[in-house]
Design a protein around this motif. Structure first.
Motif, PDB file in Angstrom:
ATOM      1  N   LEU A  30       0.849  -1.189   0.000  1.00  0.00           N
ATOM      2  CA  LEU A  30       0.000   0.000   0.000  1.00  0.00           C
ATOM      3  C   LEU A  30       0.885   1.241   0.000  1.00  0.00           C
ATOM      4  CD1 LEU A  30      -2.724  -0.972   2.651  1.00  0.00           C
ATOM      5  CD2 LEU A  30      -2.846  -1.183   0.158  1.00  0.00           C
ATOM      6  N   ALA A  31       0.591   2.167  -0.905  1.00  0.00           N
ATOM      7  CA  ALA A  31       1.358   3.400  -1.007  1.00  0.00           C
ATOM      8  C   ALA A  31       0.477   4.594  -0.636  1.00  0.00           C
ATOM      9  CB  ALA A  31       1.886   3.576  -2.425  1.00  0.00           C
ATOM     10  N   HIS A  32       1.059   5.527   0.104  1.00  0.00           N
ATOM     11  CA  HIS A  32       0.345   6.748   0.486  1.00  0.00           C
ATOM     12  C   HIS A  32       1.387   7.777   0.934  1.00  0.00           C
ATOM     13  CE1 HIS A  32      -2.413   9.446   2.624  1.00  0.00           C
ATOM     14  NE2 HIS A  32      -3.390   8.863   1.940  1.00  0.00           N
ATOM     15  N   PRO A  33       1.195   9.041   0.592  1.00  0.00           N
ATOM     16  CA  PRO A  33       2.164  10.066   1.029  1.00  0.00           C
ATOM     17  C   PRO A  33       2.398  10.077   2.536  1.00  0.00           C
ATOM     18  CG  PRO A  33       0.668  10.981  -0.605  1.00  0.00           C
ATOM     19  CD  PRO A  33       0.158   9.617  -0.279  1.00  0.00           C
ATOM     20  N   LYS A  65       5.918   9.302   7.311  1.00  0.00           N
ATOM     21  CA  LYS A  65       6.145   8.680   8.621  1.00  0.00           C
ATOM     22  C   LYS A  65       7.178   7.556   8.575  1.00  0.00           C
ATOM     23  CE  LYS A  65       2.873  11.109  10.675  1.00  0.00           C
ATOM     24  NZ  LYS A  65       3.141  12.060  11.787  1.00  0.00           N
ATOM     25  N   GLY A  66       7.632   7.214   7.372  1.00  0.00           N
ATOM     26  CA  GLY A  66       8.643   6.166   7.241  1.00  0.00           C
ATOM     27  C   GLY A  66       8.114   4.777   7.524  1.00  0.00           C
ATOM     28  N   LEU A  67       6.905   4.471   7.055  1.00  0.00           N
ATOM     29  CA  LEU A  67       6.269   3.192   7.337  1.00  0.00           C
ATOM     30  C   LEU A  67       6.198   2.321   6.082  1.00  0.00           C
ATOM     31  CD1 LEU A  67       3.238   4.484   9.454  1.00  0.00           C
ATOM     32  CD2 LEU A  67       5.471   3.695  10.289  1.00  0.00           C
ATOM     33  N   SER A  68       6.327   1.019   6.272  1.00  0.00           N
ATOM     34  CA  SER A  68       6.096   0.038   5.218  1.00  0.00           C
ATOM     35  C   SER A  68       4.767  -0.651   5.517  1.00  0.00           C
ATOM     36  CB  SER A  68       7.227  -0.993   5.185  1.00  0.00           C
ATOM     37  OG  SER A  68       6.917  -2.057   4.302  1.00  0.00           O
ATOM     38  N   VAL A  69       3.786  -0.499   4.611  1.00  0.00           N
ATOM     39  CA  VAL A  69       2.428  -0.985   4.876  1.00  0.00           C
ATOM     40  C   VAL A  69       1.985  -1.910   3.748  1.00  0.00           C
ATOM     41  CG1 VAL A  69       0.048  -0.338   5.372  1.00  0.00           C
ATOM     42  CG2 VAL A  69       1.921   1.178   6.080  1.00  0.00           C
ATOM     43  N   THR A  70       1.472  -3.068   4.118  1.00  0.00           N
ATOM     44  CA  THR A  70       0.931  -4.014   3.156  1.00  0.00           C
ATOM     45  C   THR A  70      -0.420  -4.517   3.642  1.00  0.00           C
ATOM     46  OG1 THR A  70       2.101  -5.838   4.228  1.00  0.00           O
ATOM     47  CG2 THR A  70       3.191  -4.809   2.347  1.00  0.00           C
TER      48      THR A  70
END
Length: 308
Positions: free
Chosen positions: A23-26, A31-36
């Protein structure tokens, strides 16, 4: 999407492919997060998401014990009732649904009836007795059923199935820090907890008001399945947005915006509330920089038909 024609042997051998989508979002970049997101909604068109895992061993036990008539509980838009009706029909089992509230017709219940489920509506006072042994015995005699599956399919057999999902997630995403899921009856979160590695933090997002009772429910489910928990876990009690089944105008707008932002279809009752609350917490800075976060898409997209 896989079209699974259920045979009894399939329940022993079928291992749904886990589709992991970044998942990509500005805001994630900021915030420097990796989200899937784990897309269990893609397992099957009718038995999607967490329902496959929660029903698997319940249905296996029924077939193994030659139990041919099943009874369970749910509301008028219950994903559990919908999935159980289809799966039971595929396996040649008779299913009875005890439905909370006044008699209604909607696409979810129409499907269930078309697949052979017998619907019996009860008022909310009666429905609250769904864990009462005497009332259950009365229902079993009245409907001539062999076995009762709890509301949401949440029992020790469900935990066994969802535990397999947790193992699959851990294998594909060994470095994850947080795993988030929406909660109704607590069975999915309990199953994930039963097999979660110590390093992972699990967050449950109740979609009903006063969801703090789920702490006790989840502990009870784990104890009943003789499962211990190694990781830290918590419930976020701000994720109901008005209560179970409530889709207010502002939530509907945010739901559609989240779908546009991420290119992932969401249901308004569970996954849209999970995503909405998660984004609020990201904006608040609740997750440390560098965190690897996984959201569980628990399916239920058939419920969108009456609410889009």
């Amino acid at each position: 999407m896989t079209e699974l024609c259920l045979q009894p042997s399939d329940l022993f051998s079928y291992q749904p492919e886990l589709i992991i989508q970044a998942l990509a979002h500005p805001l994630f970049d900021q915030k420097g997060l990796s989200v899937t997101v784990v897309r269990t909604d893609l397992i099957h068109s009718e038995v999607s998401g967490n329902k496959w895992y929660k029903l698997k061993y319940n249905l296996l036990q029924a077939k193994t014990n030659n139990q041919t008539r099943l009874l369970s509980f749910g509301g008028a838009y219950s994903n559990h009732i919908h999935a159980l009706a289809w799966a039971a029909g595929q396996l040649g089992l008779v299913s009875v649904g005890i439905i909370r509230g006044e008699p209604v017709s909607n696409p979810m219940l129409d499907d269930a009836q078309r697949w052979g489920m017998q619907l019996h509506f009860v008022d909310r006072v009666q429905y609250r007795q769904r864990s009462d042994a005497a009332w259950l015995q009365k229902l079993m005699a009245e409907h001539e059923v062999d076995v009762v599956i709890p509301e949401g399919g949440s029992n020790s057999l469900a935990l066994k199935g969802v535990g397999e999902l947790m193992r699959g997630i851990s294998q594909q995403l060994p470095g994850l820090d947080y795993l988030l899921c929406a909660c109704g009856t607590g069975g999915t979160l309990a199953g994930l907890l039963s097999k979660a590695p110590k390093r992972v933090q699990l967050e449950g997002y109740p979609v009903l008001k006063g969801g703090d009772f789920l702490y006790q429910e989840i502990e009870s489910l784990l104890a009943g399945a003789n499962r211990s928990v190694e990781c830290h876990w918590s419930l976020d009690l701000e994720s109901h947005y008005g209560g179970y089944g409530k889709v207010k105008a502002d939530h509907k707008m945010i739901w559609h915006q989240l779908e546009a932002d991420f290119g992932v279809p969401l249901d308004p009752i569970y996954t849209a509330k999970l995503f909405r609350r998660f984004m609020e917490k990201v904006a608040q800075g609740d997750y440390p920089e560098g965190a690897k976060i996984v959201l569980l898409h628990s399916g239920g997209l058939q419920g969108r038909r009456s609410m889009c």
